[in-house]
Design an enzyme around this catalytic site. Structure first.
Site, PDB file in Angstrom:
ATOM      1  N   HIS A   1      -8.481  -3.058  -6.215  1.00 24.18           N
ATOM      2  CA  HIS A   1      -8.442  -3.169  -4.746  1.00 24.18           C
ATOM      3  C   HIS A   1      -9.566  -2.303  -4.158  1.00 24.18           C
ATOM      4  O   HIS A   1      -9.862  -1.224  -4.672  1.00 24.18           O
ATOM      5  CB  HIS A   1      -7.077  -2.726  -4.212  1.00 24.18           C
ATOM      6  CG  HIS A   1      -6.893  -3.059  -2.770  1.00 24.18           C
ATOM      7  ND1 HIS A   1      -7.485  -2.314  -1.763  1.00 24.18           N
ATOM      8  CD2 HIS A   1      -6.243  -4.073  -2.155  1.00 24.18           C
ATOM      9  CE1 HIS A   1      -7.175  -2.877  -0.597  1.00 24.18           C
ATOM     10  NE2 HIS A   1      -6.429  -3.942  -0.804  1.00 24.18           N
TER      11      HIS A   1
ATOM     12  N   LYS B   1       0.857  -1.212   0.000  1.00 26.53           N
ATOM     13  CA  LYS B   1       0.000   0.000   0.000  1.00 26.53           C
ATOM     14  C   LYS B   1       0.886   1.253   0.000  1.00 26.53           C
ATOM     15  O   LYS B   1       1.928   1.240  -0.662  1.00 26.53           O
ATOM     16  CB  LYS B   1      -0.973  -0.046   1.175  1.00 26.53           C
ATOM     17  CG  LYS B   1      -1.758  -1.364   1.206  1.00 26.53           C
ATOM     18  CD  LYS B   1      -2.923  -1.369   2.128  1.00 26.53           C
ATOM     19  CE  LYS B   1      -3.615  -2.721   2.050  1.00 26.53           C
ATOM     20  NZ  LYS B   1      -4.819  -2.801   2.858  1.00 26.53           N
TER      21      LYS B   1
ATOM     22  N   GLY C   1      -7.446  -5.142   7.098  1.00 28.47           N
ATOM     23  CA  GLY C   1      -6.873  -4.287   8.139  1.00 28.47           C
ATOM     24  C   GLY C   1      -7.701  -4.223   9.408  1.00 28.47           C
ATOM     25  O   GLY C   1      -7.563  -3.299  10.208  1.00 28.47           O
TER      26      GLY C   1
ATOM     27  N   GLU D   1      -9.689  -0.382  -1.734  1.00 27.21           N
ATOM     28  CA  GLU D   1      -9.305   0.989  -1.383  1.00 27.21           C
ATOM     29  C   GLU D   1      -9.340   1.887  -2.611  1.00 27.21           C
ATOM     30  O   GLU D   1      -9.699   3.062  -2.524  1.00 27.21           O
ATOM     31  CB  GLU D   1      -7.914   0.982  -0.717  1.00 27.21           C
ATOM     32  CG  GLU D   1      -7.998   0.451   0.708  1.00 27.21           C
ATOM     33  CD  GLU D   1      -6.749  -0.269   1.200  1.00 27.21           C
ATOM     34  OE1 GLU D   1      -5.683  -0.105   0.595  1.00 27.21           O
ATOM     35  OE2 GLU D   1      -6.868  -1.009   2.200  1.00 27.21           O
TER      36      GLU D   1
ATOM     37  N   GLY E   1      -1.489  -7.552   3.394  1.00 30.68           N
ATOM     38  CA  GLY E   1      -1.265  -6.112   3.571  1.00 30.68           C
ATOM     39  C   GLY E   1      -0.338  -5.848   4.744  1.00 30.68           C
ATOM     40  O   GLY E   1       0.880  -6.015   4.661  1.00 30.68           O
TER      41      GLY E   1
ATOM     42  N   SER F   1      -6.472  -9.311   6.734  1.00 29.76           N
ATOM     43  CA  SER F   1      -5.995  -9.614   8.092  1.00 29.76           C
ATOM     44  C   SER F   1      -5.290 -10.970   8.194  1.00 29.76           C
ATOM     45  O   SER F   1      -5.433 -11.670   9.205  1.00 29.76           O
ATOM     46  CB  SER F   1      -7.142  -9.536   9.105  1.00 29.76           C
ATOM     47  OG  SER F   1      -7.605  -8.212   9.216  1.00 29.76           O
TER      48      SER F   1
ATOM     49  N   GLU G   1     -11.137 -10.488  -1.293  1.00 33.09           N
ATOM     50  CA  GLU G   1     -10.779  -9.689  -0.123  1.00 33.09           C
ATOM     51  C   GLU G   1     -12.039  -9.046   0.456  1.00 33.09           C
ATOM     52  O   GLU G   1     -12.426  -7.939   0.035  1.00 33.09           O
ATOM     53  CB  GLU G   1      -9.789  -8.585  -0.520  1.00 33.09           C
ATOM     54  CG  GLU G   1      -8.442  -9.101  -0.941  1.00 33.09           C
ATOM     55  CD  GLU G   1      -7.338  -8.088  -0.653  1.00 33.09           C
ATOM     56  OE1 GLU G   1      -6.336  -8.476  -0.040  1.00 33.09           O
ATOM     57  OE2 GLU G   1      -7.495  -6.911  -1.000  1.00 33.09           O
TER      58      GLU G   1
HETATM   59  P1  PGA Z   1      -4.446  -6.595   5.338  1.00 32.62           P
HETATM   60  O1  PGA Z   1      -4.665  -6.020   3.848  1.00 32.62           O
HETATM   61  O2  PGA Z   1      -3.649  -7.847   5.213  1.00 32.62           O
HETATM   62  O3  PGA Z   1      -3.710  -5.491   6.064  1.00 32.62           O
HETATM   63  O4  PGA Z   1      -5.801  -6.840   5.906  1.00 32.62           O
HETATM   64  C1  PGA Z   1      -4.880  -6.865   2.771  1.00 32.62           C
HETATM   65  C2  PGA Z   1      -5.123  -6.062   1.515  1.00 32.62           C
HETATM   66  O5  PGA Z   1      -5.779  -5.017   1.584  1.00 32.62           O
HETATM   67  O6  PGA Z   1      -4.663  -6.454   0.420  1.00 32.62           O
END
Ligand code: PGA
Length: 249
Positions: free
Chosen positions: A93, A10, A171, A95, A232, A211, A165
């Protein structure tokens, strides 16, 4: 089938020096193994710092643009990524969908462009907590897959990696139950079988992300339906990331 452990850094780490250190620590802690493809997806600006030192670790980008070149301030094209030795690119993604307003249509354009330039898209899909609570998970995933893969040919689909995801798991320290991840992977395969054919569905690579860490990684990795993890937060700590990879033996 080979498993994939993909680091999504990220917007981290904060300096080029730290990025190089993180990469070198990961590299130092690992040996090349035939059963696992390790991929690092750093921010664009660190791609060139890392690509001299790759060896068995592969490079991916976190995003790409859907036009080839021209007056598109701030964008990075697929050909540029290819020339920086990227093999993979994360597309869609959550985000990017949420914060940057990327629609299924934009994601579809990016997927097609990435394929044209020989990049393997890591195509992210996933439902929000609200959608899950309203039992709309499959509906959401079906829409994202159908629209994201519009006009992607039988030949091209083989180059795509689908990453499930769930947005509520990213996260959050609340990873998805292994059973749900497996059920979703089966659902994706059925859908791909309907849209393409059985053989393609059998072979399509499906990852889980959200996570994950060294404690829970193997719960997913031992499952033959899940070909790997998109990691992540835990990929920003070299030791932890190495531990995740080592759960594969
Ligand atoms: P995370 O993120 O492992 O921090 O939950 C995964 C991702 O967004 O690809």
């Amino acid at each position: 089938m080979k498993k994939f452990i993909i680091a999504n850094w990220k917007c981290n780490p904060t300096t080029q020096k730290k990025a190089k250190q993180l990469f070198l620590s990961v590299k130092k802690g690992l040996k090349n193994k035939k059963n696992v493809e390790v991929v690092i997806c750093p921010p664009f600006c660190y791609l060139a710092v890392i690509n001299n030192n790759l060896s068995f670790i592969k490079l991916g980008a976190q995003n790409c643009f859907f036009e080839d070149k021209g007056a598109y301030t701030g964008e990075v094209s697929c050909e540029m990524l290819k020339s920086l030795k990227c093999k993979y690119v994360i597309i869609g993604h959550s985000e990017r969908r949420k914060i940057f307003g990327e629609t299924d249509k934009i994601i579809n354009k990016k997927i097609k462009k990435a394929l044209k330039f020989g990049l393997e898209p890591i195509f992210c899909i996933g439902e929000t907590l609200e959608e899950k609570q309203q039992s709309n998970t499959f509906k959401v995933l079906e829409k994202e897959i159908k629209k994201g893969l519009e006009k992607v040919s039988k030949k091209e689909i083989k180059k795509i990696i689908v990453a499930y995801e769930p947005i509520w798991a990213i996260g959050s320290n609340h990873p998805c139950e292994e059973d749900q991840a497996m059920t979703v992977a089966l659902f994706i395969r059925k859908l791909i079988s309907r849209l393409y054919n059985k053989q393609i569905a059998k072979k399509i690579r499906i990852l889980y992300g959200g996570s994950t860490n060294s404690q829970n990684a193997f719960n997913y990795l031992r499952n033959s339906e899940i070909q790997g993890l998109l990691v992540g937060g835990a990929s920003l700590k070299a030791k932890e990331f190495i531990k995740i990879i080592k759960t594969l033996g």
